[in-house]
Design a protein around this motif. Structure first.
Motif, PDB file in Angstrom:
ATOM      1  N   GLU A   1       0.870  -1.132   0.156  1.00 38.72           N
ATOM      2  CA  GLU A   1       0.223   0.095   0.131  1.00 38.72           C
ATOM      3  C   GLU A   1       0.803   1.181  -0.030  1.00 38.72           C
ATOM      4  O   GLU A   1       0.424   2.205   0.438  1.00 38.72           O
ATOM      5  CB  GLU A   1      -1.178   0.009   1.160  1.00 38.72           C
ATOM      6  N   ALA A   2       1.941   1.043  -0.226  1.00 41.24           N
ATOM      7  CA  ALA A   2       3.017   2.424  -0.558  1.00 41.24           C
ATOM      8  C   ALA A   2       2.296   3.435  -1.502  1.00 41.24           C
ATOM      9  O   ALA A   2       1.675   2.906  -2.386  1.00 41.24           O
ATOM     10  CB  ALA A   2       4.346   1.801  -0.973  1.00 41.24           C
ATOM     11  N   PRO A   3       2.614   4.747  -1.373  1.00 41.67           N
ATOM     12  CA  PRO A   3       1.836   5.810  -2.100  1.00 41.67           C
ATOM     13  C   PRO A   3       2.440   5.765  -3.430  1.00 41.67           C
ATOM     14  O   PRO A   3       1.287   6.243  -4.369  1.00 41.67           O
ATOM     15  CB  PRO A   3       2.006   6.920  -1.577  1.00 41.67           C
ATOM     16  N   THR A   4       3.577   5.193  -3.956  1.00 42.08           N
ATOM     17  CA  THR A   4       3.779   5.328  -5.331  1.00 42.08           C
ATOM     18  C   THR A   4       3.042   4.479  -6.274  1.00 42.08           C
ATOM     19  O   THR A   4       2.961   3.234  -6.088  1.00 42.08           O
ATOM     20  CB  THR A   4       5.334   4.991  -5.630  1.00 42.08           C
ATOM     21  N   PRO A   5       2.299   5.055  -7.309  1.00 43.05           N
ATOM     22  CA  PRO A   5       1.184   4.302  -8.197  1.00 43.05           C
ATOM     23  C   PRO A   5       2.241   3.246  -8.842  1.00 43.05           C
ATOM     24  O   PRO A   5       3.289   3.343  -9.265  1.00 43.05           O
ATOM     25  CB  PRO A   5       0.895   5.297  -9.245  1.00 43.05           C
ATOM     26  N   TYR A   6       1.602   1.902  -8.717  1.00 43.72           N
ATOM     27  CA  TYR A   6       2.353   0.743  -9.534  1.00 43.72           C
ATOM     28  C   TYR A   6       2.685   1.197 -10.795  1.00 43.72           C
ATOM     29  O   TYR A   6       3.634   0.618 -11.241  1.00 43.72           O
ATOM     30  CB  TYR A   6       1.669  -0.461  -9.057  1.00 43.72           C
ATOM     31  N   ARG A   7       1.791   1.518 -11.599  1.00 40.13           N
ATOM     32  CA  ARG A   7       1.845   1.743 -13.235  1.00 40.13           C
ATOM     33  C   ARG A   7       3.087   2.801 -13.111  1.00 40.13           C
ATOM     34  O   ARG A   7       3.673   2.661 -14.294  1.00 40.13           O
ATOM     35  CB  ARG A   7       0.527   2.315 -13.671  1.00 40.13           C
ATOM     36  N   MET A   8       3.190   3.722 -12.498  1.00 38.05           N
ATOM     37  CA  MET A   8       4.144   4.752 -12.635  1.00 38.05           C
ATOM     38  C   MET A   8       5.544   3.944 -12.409  1.00 38.05           C
ATOM     39  O   MET A   8       6.486   4.073 -13.208  1.00 38.05           O
ATOM     40  CB  MET A   8       4.386   5.885 -11.470  1.00 38.05           C
ATOM     41  N   ILE A   9       5.426   3.068 -11.183  1.00 40.54           N
ATOM     42  CA  ILE A   9       7.182   2.299 -11.074  1.00 40.54           C
ATOM     43  C   ILE A   9       7.011   1.229 -12.215  1.00 40.54           C
ATOM     44  O   ILE A   9       8.176   1.208 -12.853  1.00 40.54           O
ATOM     45  CB  ILE A   9       6.784   1.496  -9.997  1.00 40.54           C
ATOM     46  N   ALA A  10       6.100   0.935 -12.890  1.00 44.79           N
ATOM     47  CA  ALA A  10       6.289   0.018 -13.933  1.00 44.79           C
ATOM     48  C   ALA A  10       6.970   0.593 -15.243  1.00 44.79           C
ATOM     49  O   ALA A  10       7.474  -0.171 -15.986  1.00 44.79           O
ATOM     50  CB  ALA A  10       4.875  -0.792 -14.125  1.00 44.79           C
ATOM     51  N   THR A  11       6.050   1.826 -15.426  1.00 44.07           N
ATOM     52  CA  THR A  11       6.594   2.410 -16.572  1.00 44.07           C
ATOM     53  C   THR A  11       7.895   2.780 -16.435  1.00 44.07           C
ATOM     54  O   THR A  11       8.867   2.983 -17.589  1.00 44.07           O
ATOM     55  CB  THR A  11       5.630   3.822 -16.918  1.00 44.07           C
ATOM     56  N   ALA A  12       8.317   3.248 -15.271  1.00 42.92           N
ATOM     57  CA  ALA A  12       9.883   3.843 -15.054  1.00 42.92           C
ATOM     58  C   ALA A  12      10.601   2.624 -15.103  1.00 42.92           C
ATOM     59  O   ALA A  12      11.848   2.936 -16.023  1.00 42.92           O
ATOM     60  CB  ALA A  12       9.948   4.623 -13.701  1.00 42.92           C
ATOM     61  N   TYR A  13      10.490   1.526 -14.543  1.00 42.24           N
ATOM     62  CA  TYR A  13      11.375   0.539 -15.084  1.00 42.24           C
ATOM     63  C   TYR A  13      11.158  -0.142 -16.451  1.00 42.24           C
ATOM     64  O   TYR A  13      12.213  -0.580 -17.031  1.00 42.24           O
ATOM     65  CB  TYR A  13      11.040  -0.497 -13.911  1.00 42.24           C
ATOM     66  N   TYR A  14      10.266   0.109 -17.103  1.00 39.32           N
ATOM     67  CA  TYR A  14      10.050  -0.301 -18.630  1.00 39.32           C
ATOM     68  C   TYR A  14      11.088   0.756 -19.335  1.00 39.32           C
ATOM     69  O   TYR A  14      11.902   0.245 -20.251  1.00 39.32           O
ATOM     70  CB  TYR A  14       8.537   0.075 -19.109  1.00 39.32           C
ATOM     71  N   ALA A  15      11.248   1.998 -19.079  1.00 32.93           N
ATOM     72  CA  ALA A  15      12.200   3.060 -19.670  1.00 32.93           C
ATOM     73  C   ALA A  15      13.487   2.475 -19.381  1.00 32.93           C
ATOM     74  O   ALA A  15      14.458   2.425 -20.127  1.00 32.93           O
ATOM     75  CB  ALA A  15      12.005   4.315 -19.163  1.00 32.93           C
ATOM     76  N   TYR A  16      13.719   2.147 -18.026  1.00 31.18           N
ATOM     77  CA  TYR A  16      15.120   1.955 -17.479  1.00 31.18           C
ATOM     78  C   TYR A  16      15.600   0.532 -18.078  1.00 31.18           C
ATOM     79  O   TYR A  16      16.717   0.493 -18.652  1.00 31.18           O
ATOM     80  CB  TYR A  16      15.289   1.682 -15.974  1.00 31.18           C
ATOM     81  N   SER A  17      14.745  -0.668 -18.336  1.00 31.50           N
ATOM     82  CA  SER A  17      15.287  -1.777 -18.980  1.00 31.50           C
ATOM     83  C   SER A  17      15.319  -1.333 -20.315  1.00 31.50           C
ATOM     84  O   SER A  17      16.493  -2.206 -20.952  1.00 31.50           O
ATOM     85  CB  SER A  17      14.187  -2.758 -18.704  1.00 31.50           C
ATOM     86  N   THR A  18      14.583  -0.663 -20.908  1.00 32.99           N
ATOM     87  CA  THR A  18      14.640  -0.421 -22.490  1.00 32.99           C
ATOM     88  C   THR A  18      16.040   0.409 -22.666  1.00 32.99           C
ATOM     89  O   THR A  18      16.934  -0.039 -23.345  1.00 32.99           O
ATOM     90  CB  THR A  18      13.637   0.107 -22.839  1.00 32.99           C
ATOM     91  N   GLN A  19      16.604   1.386 -21.800  1.00 30.62           N
ATOM     92  CA  GLN A  19      17.782   1.977 -21.828  1.00 30.62           C
ATOM     93  C   GLN A  19      19.040   0.929 -21.698  1.00 30.62           C
ATOM     94  O   GLN A  19      19.806   1.251 -22.407  1.00 30.62           O
ATOM     95  CB  GLN A  19      17.820   2.953 -20.678  1.00 30.62           C
ATOM     96  N   ILE A  20      18.922  -0.061 -20.688  1.00 21.03           N
ATOM     97  CA  ILE A  20      19.910  -0.933 -20.409  1.00 21.03           C
ATOM     98  C   ILE A  20      20.053  -1.742 -21.806  1.00 21.03           C
ATOM     99  O   ILE A  20      21.334  -2.155 -22.088  1.00 21.03           O
ATOM    100  CB  ILE A  20      19.517  -1.928 -19.354  1.00 21.03           C
ATOM    101  N   ALA A  21      18.993  -2.167 -22.425  1.00 20.08           N
ATOM    102  CA  ALA A  21      18.684  -3.201 -23.631  1.00 20.08           C
ATOM    103  C   ALA A  21      19.725  -2.260 -24.907  1.00 20.08           C
ATOM    104  O   ALA A  21      20.376  -2.889 -25.522  1.00 20.08           O
ATOM    105  CB  ALA A  21      17.514  -3.325 -24.030  1.00 20.08           C
ATOM    106  N   ILE A  22      19.442  -0.983 -24.787  1.00 15.60           N
ATOM    107  CA  ILE A  22      20.282  -0.219 -25.852  1.00 15.60           C
ATOM    108  C   ILE A  22      21.558  -0.021 -25.596  1.00 15.60           C
ATOM    109  O   ILE A  22      22.344  -0.252 -26.449  1.00 15.60           O
ATOM    110  CB  ILE A  22      19.693   1.488 -25.790  1.00 15.60           C
TER     111      ILE A  22
END
Length: 891
Positions: A592-613
């Protein structure tokens, strides 16, 4: 012109093949070689090398010689044209030429032994045929066979694999100090094998090979009643080489025998019961067998890959003596080891036959002095020793289990010896890489707590905790901590091996992705921040080690992960099932932490994509890099559209959200300064305390320093009240707690059963100790520490800080002290590397090295002043800089 001048003081040391010292399972015919250069000379670097290979040190014949090759490369050097044979022993050495064209002496020889290299596994799989029920703690099994050696054996190598864990014995002696061999893979897809040179253990005539088999992680019951299989089994063979060139093999098969023995109950979570009255000291010696020995069952050959073990083994590393012993109200003896540790104890007692001596283990004590076991949940974590009696002192250690504890409860002994209990610290035998200390003793204790947390949870794989009914390879914990871990210990092969299990956990489809735990035992796949460990860990391990194989092995499945996320994010916002979120953020219930899960998921989506690059660019996959660069831009645009307002504020307006946006470079440049101010405000309204869980905590100090707020980062890390790192330190912690409030003076123990006192995740802040307080940072353009930065940032009232790091090239040192406006720093740069140094002074004229101003220093290049800091490049050597600080530089 290259000369042979052996008067040079340069020495070639630290020889490694495939990233390991004297490896015994090299699986490629053309391995990679590495070495270090020791030199007391400034500017020392390599200009050429020569490498040669022999069958043994005194051999006249050189099997392979590189010749003199002009190259500065000394790490992961490919021996072009070399082709090693399988199951063969070699030695190799190297000499180098320095920048003056002068040669070193030849190094000492280093050994290597090759593995099967894809060859056949010639042994049957055998078991006792018994099915182990869920929740059962069965006896260990003892297997043996006799064999004859007709002539002098010049080399004998034992190979074994198991669905379970094995202790090997020959002729009455245990032939290895390794624990839990051959290790813990994802048994659904692979098993490990190991090898040992056993030449010296054999004798002409009859010999006996004995193998103790434990359930371990295979048929032992794991969390949520998980078993990989119900019947543990093993397979083993010895290859004997004789002087006449002949070869003989002794392999497991239908002629083997088995029985049970003194280990009458055992399990990873259960503990172990040892009945010394059942000991048979001659069980693995040649002799006539009685009726207790039964025929084995030959099992079908499993349809899995049999892979050589890559990582260093688990071993006994050190011992701890109790700080004291007290007797509680129930009459039990309570020993305090003084340190929350992982392993077991050595028991030393004198007792009557049949006396039942019980050891229970705990991390904390209750108010009444009894041990706190509620946080163990269903784990019994108990060791029992049933004495054989007699006049001799009895000494015992468990074999197939381990415990996480500081306190030991001993019962069943009337008056124990003064040395009845000795703590045996057990973990994967990784070399210590980094060291840190500073003038603040609380920060030093926090560093020690993190190091001990890593020791205890780097047992075979990176686990979450070592004490309760869990002890799993949680991928989220691993990815947030891996940078700190690689500063502390040489863990690249450890991670490379574990990443095979991470890849094995991956499943395609909308419910797929990397597992939340690896090896996989259940739980969700694809959870943001956890599944992304499949990208973060290999990239971080590559940066620290320079081992290209880590990228090559993991890049394909990282791409699968990015593509899978793309399918669940048609408009750039990753929509997926809920995961763990900002796990255990303070003041909120789990999930129940306040950071929205979809926000976390999208941020990590970007980060993993950056690592793939980054991976694609390094591996020459430029089309894939271009494709993912377009994708990354789309994800960033979606994140900005969905979550970032015109004034740089994020909808949830809390610390972790800002840290993700800034740390993963998701904010528009024109809004960056405003977002930084929002982050600062979000911290200040918490009275300069953190409000982050597993996802946000590792980012808070590095992000604050990256945006120019190291002063605030120091304030946050130095808070001694809840929630903060030093709160647990002030309350006596010797490892990192799972929760910020795992125990409080007001409420006592956290009421939830999930309450480990040895969880390393929050210890991720130690990377900031190395990178910012001491200032040692790697250069991602030169992985493996070929080039690096030293840029300490002062603050927090510290008068000194010192860190060292034993890199693949040698030791880096950054050790500074401040007294008033006087600043000094000692720097050590290994041979064959370069360093960019940044000092917290505003003028080049304010800095000197042994009396020489920087502007005329012979070793200084690219001298510059930027943003109120003096920067310059240096080559190898030891340096001592002095500077006058301006008041504005002192925070």
């Amino acid at each position: 012109m290259l000369n042979v001048d052996t008067s040079t003081p340069d020495r070639v040391v630290g020889l490694r093949c495939e990233g390991a010292e004297n490896p015994n399972l090299v699986e490629t015919p053309c391995p990679r070689f590495s070495w270090k250069i020791e030199s007391g000379r400034r500017g020392a670097k390599q200009s050429a090398y020569r490498l040669r290979l022999k069958s043994f040190p005194g051999a006249e014949e050189v099997l392979w010689d590189s010749g003199v090759l002009e190259s500065a490369e000394s790490q992961w050097v490919i021996a072009s044209g070399l082709r090693l044979a399988a199951r063969t022993s070699y030695v190799w050495q190297v000499r180098v030429w320095d920048e003056r064209g002068r040669a070193s002496r030849w190094s000492e020889f280093s050994s290597l032994q090759t593995g099967l290299m894809g060859g056949e596994w010639p042994a049957d799989w055998i078991s006792d045929g018994r099915v182990v029920e869920v929740g059962e703690a069965p006896p260990a099994r003892y297997f043996r066979t006799d064999f004859s050696i007709p002539q002098k054996c010049i080399r004998a190598v034992l190979y074994f694999s198991a669905f379970g864990i094995v202790k090997p014995w020959i002729n009455g002696e245990c032939i290895s100090e390794d624990c839990f061999a051959p290790g813990w893979p994802d048994y659904r897809k692979r098993v490990f094998y190991v090898s040992y040179d056993v030449t010296d253990a054999l004798q002409e005539g009859v010999n006996t090979l004995g193998l103790m088999l434990g359930d371990g992680w295979y048929s032992g019951t794991l969390f949520l009643d998980h078993q990989y299989g119900s019947t543990p089994k093993l397979s083993a063979w010895i290859e004997l080489s004789f002087e006449d060139g002949s070869i003989q093999r002794v392999a497991t098969g239908e002629n083997w025998k088995w029985k049970t023995g003194p280990i009458v109950e055992h399990g990873i979570y259960f503990g172990e019961t040892h009945d010394a009255r059942l000991e048979d000291l001659n069980w693995s010696r040649p002799r006539a067998l009685d009726d207790a020995w039964k025929a084995v069952k030959v099992e079908e050959t499993p349809d899995v890959s049999i892979d050589a073990r890559l990582s260093e083994p688990v071993r006994r590393i050190e011992e701890l003596k109790p700080m004291g012993c007290a007797r509680n109200a129930s009459g039990a003896f309570i020993y305090d080891l003084g340190q929350n540790m992982v392993g077991w104890v050595r028991l030393r007692v004198e007792a009557e036959a049949g006396d039942d001596i019980t050891l229970r283990f705990a991390e904390m004590l209750e108010k009444d002095g009894s041990i706190h076991t509620a946080n163990l949940r269903t784990a019994k974590a108990t060791a029992r020793y049933i004495a054989k009696g007699g006049s001799e002192v009895e000494i015992w250690e468990p074999c197939f289990t381990y415990f996480g504890f500081r306190y030991v409860e001993l019962t069943g002994v009337k008056e124990p010896f003064a040395d009845a209990i000795t703590g045996v610290v057990v973990h994967t035998d990784l070399k210590r890489m980094g060291r840190f200390e500073c003038s603040n003793p609380l920060l030093n204790q926090l560093y020690s707590n993190t190091l001990w947390g890593q020791k205890g949870n780097f047992l075979e794989l990176p686990t979450d905790c070592p004490q309760r009914d869990e002890r799993l390879g949680w991928t989220g914990d691993a990815q947030v901590f891996c940078n700190t871990a690689l500063y502390n210990m040489d863990a690249s092969n450890f991670y490379r091996q574990w990443l095979a299990a991470v890849r094995d956990s991956f499943e395609p489809g909308p419910e797929g992705g990397f597992g939340s735990v690896a090896p996989y035992t259940g739980f969700a796949r694809g959870s943001a921040g956890w599944a992304d460990g499949g990208a973060v860990v290999p990239w971080t391990a590559w940066l620290h080690s320079g081992d290209r194989a880590i990228l090559e092995e993991n890049f394909p499945v990282v791409c699968e992960w990015v593509d899978l996320m793309r399918e669940s994010a048609p408009d750039g916002i990753r929509i997926s099932k809920e995961g763990w979120g900002d796990w255990l953020a303070p003041w909120y219930p789990q999930l129940e932490a306040p950071t929205p899960y979809r926000m976390i998921a999208t941020a990590y989506y970007a980060y993993s994509t950056q690592i793939a690059i980054w991976m694609a660019e390094e591996l020459g996959e430029f089309e894939r890099a271009a494709e993912y660069s377009v994708l990354l831009a789309e994800v960033k645009t979606a994140f900005q559209r969905e979550y970032i307002s015109a004034d740089g504020k994020i909808e949830s307006d809390e610390q972790t959200a800002y840290l993700l946006a800034l740390g993963f470079d998701l904010v528009q440049e024109e809004k960056r300064a405003a977002m930084v101010e929002h982050l600062v405000r979000a911290i200040e309204i918490k009275d300069d305390h953190l409000a982050t869980g597993f996802i946000g905590t590792p980012l808070i100090n590095p992000v604050l320093s990256s945006v120019g707020h190291t002063d605030l980062a120091y304030k946050v890390v130095l808070q001694e009240t809840y929630p903060g790192w030093l709160y647990s330190v002030k309350n006596g912690a010797t490892t990192i707690w799972e929760r910020w409030d795992s125990w409080t003076p007001e409420e006592g123990f956290h009421p939830k059963g999930m309450n480990s006192f040895n969880h390393y995740a929050y210890g991720a802040v130690v990377e900031w100790f190395y990178q910012t307080v001491a200032g040692i940072r790697l250069d991602p353009k030169y992985p493996g520490w070929k080039r690096f930065f030293i840029a300490p940032e002062l603050g927090g009232g510290l008068s000194y800080a010192s860190a060292s790091l034993e890199t693949p090239y040698g030791k880096i040192v950054s050790s500074w002290k401040q007294s008033g406006d006087r600043f000094e720093i000692e720097v050590e740069i290994p041979a064959n590397t370069t360093c960019s140094i940044t000092l917290p002074v505003k003028s080049c004229e304010a800095v000197s090295e042994k009396g020489a101003p920087l502007s005329i220093h012979e070793a200084v290049t690219d001298l510059r002043v930027d943003k109120g800091r003096v920067s310059f490049d240096m080559s190898a050597g030891r340096y001592h800089f002095q500077a006058e600080l301006l008041t504005a530089n002192v925070r």
